[in-house]
Design a protein around this motif. Structure first.
Motif, PDB file in Angstrom:
ATOM      1  N   TYR A   1      80.142  17.229  25.311  1.00 12.28           N
ATOM      2  CA  TYR A   1      80.538  15.813  25.389  1.00 12.28           C
ATOM      3  C   TYR A   1      81.536  15.509  24.282  1.00 12.28           C
ATOM      4  CZ  TYR A   1      80.426  10.788  24.610  1.00 12.28           C
ATOM      5  OH  TYR A   1      80.794   9.487  24.413  1.00 12.28           O
TER       6      TYR A   1
ATOM      7  N   ASN B   1      83.824  11.930  22.927  1.00 11.77           N
ATOM      8  CA  ASN B   1      84.135  10.532  23.237  1.00 11.77           C
ATOM      9  C   ASN B   1      85.650  10.300  23.276  1.00 11.77           C
ATOM     10  OD1 ASN B   1      84.815  10.354  20.525  1.00 11.77           O
ATOM     11  ND2 ASN B   1      83.618   8.512  20.127  1.00 11.77           N
ATOM     12  N   ASP B   2      86.026   9.101  23.702  1.00 11.90           N
ATOM     13  CA  ASP B   2      87.449   8.792  23.868  1.00 11.90           C
ATOM     14  C   ASP B   2      88.214   8.871  22.557  1.00 11.90           C
ATOM     15  OD1 ASP B   2      87.017   8.391  26.506  1.00 11.90           O
ATOM     16  OD2 ASP B   2      87.015   6.188  26.415  1.00 11.90           O
TER      17      ASP B   2
ATOM     18  N   GLU C   1      89.614  15.474  28.382  1.00 12.16           N
ATOM     19  CA  GLU C   1      88.214  15.885  28.529  1.00 12.16           C
ATOM     20  C   GLU C   1      88.126  17.279  29.159  1.00 12.16           C
ATOM     21  OE1 GLU C   1      85.869  13.320  31.061  1.00 12.16           O
ATOM     22  OE2 GLU C   1      84.162  13.567  29.732  1.00 12.16           O
TER      23      GLU C   1
END
Ligand SMILES: Cc1cc2nc3c(=O)[nH]c(=O)nc-3n(C[C@H](O)[C@H](O)[C@H](O)COP(=O)(O)O)c2cc1C
Length: 181
Positions: free
Chosen positions: A33, A35-36, A46
């Motif tokens: 994962y 994040n932006d 991503e």
């Protein structure tokens, strides 16, 4: 494109004092994962990040000895705060104060790791750069990574012992408030 294949341009990128760069990994350190904020600051998508090892953003200015300490600390089940310079895919770099923690399930089984990164207090980086440059210089004397890491860890221990601090105490001695105001 992997940032770590890019040559650093020397351009420093800042991110907001109120922003957090977040990634999660599996137990091997493979990113699950991002994040932006991570994607924006690292100039990656991503799709370029998830499934990749975390050294995708490794900067040549980061001593191996610091990552050795990071992994040793995480593998012992503890969290670590560390100053890290990362390389974006466009060659820019950005300094962070990272807080990396193991994630465990209800039975204590390791699930992976989690890193939150904030903008460091700029004044802290003078001492960090001085220490890291010393570690890099020692590491450059060895062609075998294992020897470079051992020499780097020995010098790190020596410098911290002289200052009467652990690495954690060194980190907080430089930014008592923890994050940039
Ligand atoms: C949760 C987590 C976050 C990490 N974040 C970074 C990071 O931001 N930058 C980095 O270079 N390495 C990071 N690492 C360490 C890398 O896994 C790796 O040890 C490091 O990039 C050194 O790579 P090398 O062994 O190929 O030299 C992180 C590891 C974990 C578990």
């Amino acid at each position: 494109m992997r940032a770590s294949r890019t040559s650093p341009t020397g351009v420093e990128r800042r991110f907001g004092d109120d922003e957090l760069i977040v990634t999660k990994t599996d137990a091997r350190g493979v990113i699950t994962y991002a994040n932006d904020v991570f994607l924006r600051v690292s100039a990656l998508t991503e799709g370029e990040v998830v499934g990749q090892p975390h050294n995708i953003i490794r900067h040549p200015g980061m001593p191996r000895g610091i990552f050795d300490l990071l992994w040793e600390t995480l593998r012992s089940g503890s969290e670590i705060f560390a100053y890290v310079v990362n390389l974006a895919a466009d060659g820019a770099h950005y300094w962070v104060l990272a807080h990396v923690t193991p994630s465990v399930d209800a039975h204590g089984k390791l699930l992976g790791y989690h890193s939150n990164r904030r903008v460091p207090v700029p004044a802290a980086l003078t001492a960090v750069r001085r220490l890291y440059d010393e570690l890099l210089a020692v590491e450059a004397r060895f062609s075998r990574p294992a020897e470079a890491v051992a020499a780097s860890r020995a010098l790190l221990t020596e410098r911290l012992d002289t200052a009467g601090m652990t690495y954690d105490e060194f980190v907080w001695s430089l930014s008592p408030e923890g994050v940039a105001a």
